[in-house]
Design an enzyme around this catalytic site. Structure first.
Site, short mmCIF file in Angstrom:
data_model
loop_
_atom_site.label_atom_id
_atom_site.label_comp_id
_atom_site.label_asym_id
_atom_site.label_seq_id
_atom_site.Cartn_x
_atom_site.Cartn_y
_atom_site.Cartn_z
N LEU A 61 6.31 -9.77 2.45
CA LEU A 61 6.29 -10.74 1.26
C LEU A 61 6.79 -11.62 1.59
O LEU A 61 6.42 -13.24 0.39
CB LEU A 61 6.99 -10.03 0.04
CG LEU A 61 6.51 -8.60 -1.05
CD1 LEU A 61 7.04 -8.06 -1.78
CD2 LEU A 61 5.22 -9.61 -1.50
N ARG A 97 4.82 -2.62 5.91
CA ARG A 97 5.20 -3.76 6.09
C ARG A 97 5.30 -3.40 7.96
O ARG A 97 5.49 -4.11 9.10
CB ARG A 97 7.25 -3.65 6.35
CG ARG A 97 7.30 -4.30 5.12
CD ARG A 97 8.89 -4.28 4.48
NE ARG A 97 9.31 -5.24 3.32
CZ ARG A 97 10.68 -4.88 2.82
NH1 ARG A 97 11.42 -3.67 4.06
NH2 ARG A 97 11.63 -5.80 2.05
N LYS A 140 10.27 -9.78 -12.86
CA LYS A 140 8.41 -9.82 -13.00
C LYS A 140 8.25 -11.50 -13.70
O LYS A 140 6.86 -11.49 -13.64
CB LYS A 140 8.37 -8.88 -13.63
CG LYS A 140 8.92 -7.63 -12.92
CD LYS A 140 8.03 -7.21 -11.36
CE LYS A 140 6.88 -6.29 -12.21
NZ LYS A 140 5.98 -6.19 -10.56
N ALA A 195 0.93 -1.26 0.26
CA ALA A 195 0.30 -0.21 -0.07
C ALA A 195 0.74 1.18 -0.38
O ALA A 195 0.31 2.24 -0.20
CB ALA A 195 -0.64 0.10 1.56
N SER A 196 2.18 1.19 0.71
CA SER A 196 2.75 2.44 0.16
C SER A 196 4.01 2.88 -1.00
O SER A 196 4.51 3.86 -0.83
CB SER A 196 4.38 2.17 1.42
OG SER A 196 5.02 0.99 1.48
#
Length: 354
Positions: free
Chosen positions: A69, A40, A170, A16-17
């Site tokens: 994560l 976090r 990715k 979210a940050s």
């Protein structure tokens, strides 16, 4: 598979940050949704001010939850009751990376597996929107050889942990995600594939490689010229809208290239000079490939990267995102201009001298 998300249920946003996530959350709140965001450390003194301001502006509709994560199962509790999960959390680092396996590949791959593991364990979830990248579609610009434009059918087959580690991270993360999505039939997945994301940030705390790219226009590293390096580019606000459209469009499916256009650093420099004048070290000319190749290692690039990317054209077909998600991309001049104006406002770039 058509998936209808209940608009009264909270939307779950990881990372979210982050740069893109901040705009996703802002737009979701402005559109009337409730959001649960993961960070976090929700108690962190700095870096979350913009999220706290959004929570204050939209009382009772944004909550922040602790998750990491690499911490298996840390997303499960906050995810309960959510039908839509938007997974943006993944490191974006450019240039020289000391330990690409630890800094890029492991967080991207294991993080995606952990988030989707929680999705599998959360019966309420119906759809996942995953932030991938055009670098999961191609690795080097030379991969364009013999084709007109990259499409969603293409996959990056040329990157590795030693060559182009970020694109590799990715790619392996997205492949793992599709494997998990296809192994079950309760929820579906849509992936968003932006080019280089630029545009104003909601926080000065972002460590995104996008900020590194724009800072090169004020730190004199491009003052003598820019390499002829073409790259996909898109506005952060358009990327945020793409995620939301992918979540709430019932028929959305598969992969979506969300790239506004292809630009070079010289193109960006010209657009910035037109808006901000000549008092900044914007590049005027191209650096010859041979010269850039000579100094590339000092600048954090391998000579293999130069050989396979500098001087090669690049094109992407974004027609699916326009037709199916309704995207109307901002002009790139507006994107880079708004981004640079914010750099001036934040003191990262000096005010114009003349």
């Amino acid at each position: 598979m058509s998936v209808k998300i209940d608009p009264t249920k909270p939307v779950f946003v990881t990372g979210a940050s982050g740069y893109v996530a901040g705009w996703i959350i802002r737009y979701l709140l402005e559109d009337g949704y409730t959001v649960r965001g993961t960070v976090r450390n929700p108690e962190k003194a700095s870096g979350l001010d913009h999220l706290r301001a959004l929570a204050e502006a939209h009382p009772g509709r944004l909550t922040l939850h602790k998750a990491d994560l690499l911490d298996e199962g840390s997303y499960a509790e906050a995810m309960a009751g959510c039908e839509l999960v938007i997974h943006t959390a993944s490191p974006f680092l450019l240039g020289r990376v000391k330990d690409p396996e630890a800094q890029l590949v492991r967080p991207a791959l294991e993080g995606t597996r952990n988030v989707l593991g929680s999705v599998n364990a959360t019966p309420s979830v119906k759809r996942v929107v995953l932030t991938s990248s055009v670098v999961a579609i191609h690795g080097d610009n030379v991969d364009m050889k013999g084709r007109g434009a990259f499409t969603e059918e293409d996959w990056n087959t040329t990157s590795s942990v030693d060559h182009q580690p970020y694109p590799y991270s990715k790619t392996v993360a997205e492949k793992a995600a599709w494997e998990l999505a296809e192994a079950q039939d309760r929820w579906d997945m849509v992936t968003i594939h932006p080019g280089l994301v630029l545009g104003p940030a909601l926080t000065t705390a972002s460590k995104s490689g996008s900020m590194t790219t724009m800072k090169s226009f004020v730190d004199y590293s491009l003052a003598t010229g820019a390499p002829d390096l073409a790259m996909g580019m898109v506005d952060v606000r358009d990327v945020a809208r793409a995620h939301i459209a992918a979540g709430f469009t019932p028929e959305a499916h598969g992969r979506y290239i969300t790239n506004a256009r292809t630009v070079t650093m010289l193109d960006i420099g010209r657009a910035l000079r037109k808006r901000f004048g000549r008092s900044y070290p914007f590049p005027y000319t191209l650096v010859p490939k041979a010269m850039f190749r000579l100094v590339a290692p000092v600048a954090g690039f391998s000579r293999e990267f130069v050989d396979k990317n500098v001087g090669w054209p690049l094109a992407f077909d974004n027609s699916r995102s326009v037709a199916e998600l309704g995207l109307d991309y901002r002009p790139f001049e507006e994107t880079v201009g708004d981004h640079f104006q914010q750099m001036i406002d934040d003191g990262v770039a000096h005010k114009p001298w003349f």
